[in-house]
Design a protein around this motif. Structure first.
Motif, PDB file in Angstrom:
ATOM      1  N   LEU A 117       0.823  -1.202   0.000  1.00 25.61           N
ATOM      2  CA  LEU A 117       0.000   0.000   0.000  1.00 25.61           C
ATOM      3  C   LEU A 117       0.865   1.263   0.000  1.00 25.61           C
ATOM      4  CD1 LEU A 117      -2.850  -0.939   2.514  1.00 25.61           C
ATOM      5  CD2 LEU A 117      -3.014  -0.769   0.022  1.00 25.61           C
ATOM      6  N   LEU A 118       1.957   1.233   0.759  1.00 26.62           N
ATOM      7  CA  LEU A 118       2.837   2.403   0.816  1.00 26.62           C
ATOM      8  C   LEU A 118       3.496   2.651  -0.533  1.00 26.62           C
ATOM      9  CD1 LEU A 118       3.785   4.521   2.874  1.00 26.62           C
ATOM     10  CD2 LEU A 118       5.798   3.088   3.275  1.00 26.62           C
ATOM     11  N   ASP A 119       3.845   1.586  -1.231  1.00 30.40           N
ATOM     12  CA  ASP A 119       4.401   1.737  -2.572  1.00 30.40           C
ATOM     13  C   ASP A 119       3.373   2.344  -3.525  1.00 30.40           C
ATOM     14  OD1 ASP A 119       6.834   0.722  -1.771  1.00 30.40           O
ATOM     15  OD2 ASP A 119       6.464  -1.301  -2.529  1.00 30.40           O
ATOM     16  N   MET A 120       2.115   1.938  -3.375  1.00 29.50           N
ATOM     17  CA  MET A 120       1.054   2.540  -4.186  1.00 29.50           C
ATOM     18  C   MET A 120       0.927   4.028  -3.877  1.00 29.50           C
ATOM     19  SD  MET A 120      -1.944  -0.385  -3.984  1.00 29.50           S
ATOM     20  CE  MET A 120      -3.127   0.697  -4.782  1.00 29.50           C
ATOM     21  N   ALA A 121       0.987   4.377  -2.590  1.00 27.06           N
ATOM     22  CA  ALA A 121       0.897   5.782  -2.193  1.00 27.06           C
ATOM     23  C   ALA A 121       2.007   6.592  -2.834  1.00 27.06           C
ATOM     24  CB  ALA A 121       0.967   5.893  -0.669  1.00 27.06           C
ATOM     25  N   ARG A 122       3.211   6.051  -2.822  1.00 27.48           N
ATOM     26  CA  ARG A 122       4.346   6.751  -3.424  1.00 27.48           C
ATOM     27  C   ARG A 122       4.094   7.000  -4.920  1.00 27.48           C
ATOM     28  NH1 ARG A 122       9.695   6.668  -1.700  1.00 27.48           N
ATOM     29  NH2 ARG A 122       9.200   4.898  -0.354  1.00 27.48           N
ATOM     30  N   GLU A 123       3.592   5.989  -5.588  1.00 23.60           N
ATOM     31  CA  GLU A 123       3.346   6.124  -7.027  1.00 23.60           C
ATOM     32  C   GLU A 123       2.285   7.189  -7.306  1.00 23.60           C
ATOM     33  OE1 GLU A 123       1.500   3.537 -10.753  1.00 23.60           O
ATOM     34  OE2 GLU A 123       2.187   2.479  -8.944  1.00 23.60           O
ATOM     35  N   TYR A 124       1.202   7.157  -6.541  1.00 27.22           N
ATOM     36  CA  TYR A 124       0.131   8.136  -6.764  1.00 27.22           C
ATOM     37  C   TYR A 124       0.609   9.561  -6.486  1.00 27.22           C
ATOM     38  CZ  TYR A 124      -3.557   4.566  -7.247  1.00 27.22           C
ATOM     39  OH  TYR A 124      -4.352   3.534  -7.675  1.00 27.22           O
ATOM     40  N   LEU A 125       1.299   9.771  -5.364  1.00 24.55           N
ATOM     41  CA  LEU A 125       1.727  11.130  -5.028  1.00 24.55           C
ATOM     42  C   LEU A 125       2.777  11.647  -6.008  1.00 24.55           C
ATOM     43  CD1 LEU A 125       0.198  10.446  -2.303  1.00 24.55           C
ATOM     44  CD2 LEU A 125       1.782  12.065  -1.255  1.00 24.55           C
ATOM     45  N   GLU A 126       3.634  10.771  -6.482  1.00 26.39           N
ATOM     46  CA  GLU A 126       4.615  11.213  -7.478  1.00 26.39           C
ATOM     47  C   GLU A 126       3.923  11.580  -8.786  1.00 26.39           C
ATOM     48  OE1 GLU A 126       7.620   8.230  -7.732  1.00 26.39           O
ATOM     49  OE2 GLU A 126       8.603   8.866  -5.857  1.00 26.39           O
ATOM     50  N   ARG A 127       2.924  10.825  -9.150  1.00 28.90           N
ATOM     51  CA  ARG A 127       2.177  11.160 -10.366  1.00 28.90           C
ATOM     52  C   ARG A 127       1.477  12.507 -10.232  1.00 28.90           C
ATOM     53  NH1 ARG A 127      -1.771   6.432 -11.573  1.00 28.90           N
ATOM     54  NH2 ARG A 127      -2.603   8.061 -12.956  1.00 28.90           N
ATOM     55  N   GLY A 128       1.048  12.828  -9.013  1.00 29.07           N
ATOM     56  CA  GLY A 128       0.381  14.108  -8.797  1.00 29.07           C
ATOM     57  C   GLY A 128       1.334  15.274  -8.652  1.00 29.07           C
ATOM     58  N   GLY A 129       2.632  14.998  -8.625  1.00 26.82           N
ATOM     59  CA  GLY A 129       3.619  16.060  -8.488  1.00 26.82           C
ATOM     60  C   GLY A 129       3.966  16.401  -7.055  1.00 26.82           C
ATOM     61  N   TYR A 130       3.648  15.494  -6.122  1.00 27.19           N
ATOM     62  CA  TYR A 130       3.879  15.772  -4.703  1.00 27.19           C
ATOM     63  C   TYR A 130       5.019  14.952  -4.114  1.00 27.19           C
ATOM     64  CZ  TYR A 130      -0.843  17.580  -5.406  1.00 27.19           C
ATOM     65  OH  TYR A 130      -1.936  18.244  -5.892  1.00 27.19           O
ATOM     66  N   GLY A 131       5.773  14.302  -4.958  1.00 26.45           N
ATOM     67  CA  GLY A 131       6.834  13.422  -4.466  1.00 26.45           C
ATOM     68  C   GLY A 131       7.886  14.128  -3.638  1.00 26.45           C
ATOM     69  N   THR A 132       8.148  15.403  -3.930  1.00 23.17           N
ATOM     70  CA  THR A 132       9.223  16.107  -3.234  1.00 23.17           C
ATOM     71  C   THR A 132       8.839  16.525  -1.823  1.00 23.17           C
ATOM     72  OG1 THR A 132       8.505  18.232  -4.161  1.00 23.17           O
ATOM     73  CG2 THR A 132      10.188  16.989  -5.386  1.00 23.17           C
ATOM     74  N   ILE A 133       7.541  16.557  -1.493  1.00 23.35           N
ATOM     75  CA  ILE A 133       7.131  16.960  -0.151  1.00 23.35           C
ATOM     76  C   ILE A 133       6.631  15.785   0.682  1.00 23.35           C
ATOM     77  CG2 ILE A 133       6.579  19.307  -0.885  1.00 23.35           C
ATOM     78  CD1 ILE A 133       3.610  18.537  -0.722  1.00 23.35           C
ATOM     79  N   ALA A 134       6.632  14.591   0.123  1.00 27.24           N
ATOM     80  CA  ALA A 134       6.127  13.413   0.832  1.00 27.24           C
ATOM     81  C   ALA A 134       7.274  12.578   1.387  1.00 27.24           C
ATOM     82  CB  ALA A 134       5.262  12.569  -0.095  1.00 27.24           C
ATOM     83  N   THR A 135       7.112  12.142   2.630  1.00 21.93           N
ATOM     84  CA  THR A 135       8.043  11.226   3.274  1.00 21.93           C
ATOM     85  C   THR A 135       7.281   9.955   3.596  1.00 21.93           C
ATOM     86  OG1 THR A 135       9.278  13.057   4.255  1.00 21.93           O
ATOM     87  CG2 THR A 135       9.611  10.883   5.221  1.00 21.93           C
ATOM     88  N   TYR A 136       7.845   8.808   3.230  1.00 21.17           N
ATOM     89  CA  TYR A 136       7.148   7.537   3.358  1.00 21.17           C
ATOM     90  C   TYR A 136       7.817   6.688   4.436  1.00 21.17           C
ATOM     91  CZ  TYR A 136       5.695   9.220  -1.216  1.00 21.17           C
ATOM     92  OH  TYR A 136       5.235  10.005  -2.243  1.00 21.17           O
TER      93      TYR A 136
END
Length: 222
Positions: A91-110
């Motif tokens: 699930l966490l890997d899915m979250a990473r993929e979705y947030l990166e697709r939305g352009g939020y990868g740089t502000i998200a910590t997993y």
């Protein structure tokens, strides 16, 4: 269990912030897989809340596949941070993929692992916190993050009114009105959380009947 009529729910969704293509895909996943996400009416409110609070840092106890985090992320500044915690690696890997697709990868910590153990490694302050993991650990989560809250921070507890057969609304209502019902574990957890936060003079708490109920507690330390 929905607390808004179908027409009112449609109205809330139509008036509120509209999901983008990625969120619509995430909604479709939840419907297809029967995943208990907060839904667009709660998601839109979370984004609104973070924006009104001027939030820079958000922490989630239990992030699933990133649905609520995605809504939060859209309200954060470019130098903000949202910390996702999840025990399920897939699930966490899915979250990473979705947030990166939305352009939020740089502000998200997993963070993979136990959320309460994870928060011990973080310094504050956090402006918004979402508690949405094991119901019997809600009080423990609140106390784990309490010393890391900014003054005026808002703690959001999901499933404050129900959660399928995990939290029973009728028993919870009886409890908060002073009754002594026989509560199951999930309902006991929510009841204990509401009792705990309402008795704490540093918090002002209210509940909104969006989704399965969200409890909002504003931190106002002396």
């Amino acid at each position: 269990m929905a607390y808004l009529s179908d027409d009112v729910l449609r109205f809330v969704r139509a008036v509120g912030p509209q999901p983008d293509e990625v969120l619509r895909e995430m909604d479709a996943y939840a419907e297809r897989e029967g995943f208990p996400h907060v839904g667009p009416e709660v998601g839109g409110f979370l984004r609104f809340l973070a924006g009104v609070a001027g939030a820079k840092r958000v922490l989630e106890f239990g992030s699933g596949y990133g649905y609520s985090a995605y809504w939060f992320a859209d309200a954060l500044p470019d130098d903000g941070e949202i910390v996702l915690t999840e025990v399920n690696r897939e699930l966490l890997d899915m979250a990473r993929e979705y947030l990166e697709r939305g352009g939020y990868g740089t502000i998200a910590t997993y963070e993979h692992g136990d959320a309460i153990e994870t928060v011990e490694r973080y310094d504050g302050p956090f402006d918004v916190v979402l508690i949405d993991h094991q119901k019997h650990r809600y009080v423990e989560a609140l106390e784990a993050v309490r010393g890391k809250l900014a003054s005026g921070a808002v703690v959001v507890a999901d499933n404050a009114m129900s959660a399928a057969d995990v939290v029973v609304f009728e028993d919870l209502l009886d409890h908060v009105e002073g009754g002594s019902p026989d509560l199951n574990e999930g309902t006991r957890g929510i009841a204990a959380y509401l009792d705990h936060v309402r008795a704490d003079p540093a918090f002002e708490t209210t509940v909104l009947p969006l989704g399965e109920g969200i409890a909002l507690s504003r931190f106002r330390p002396e």
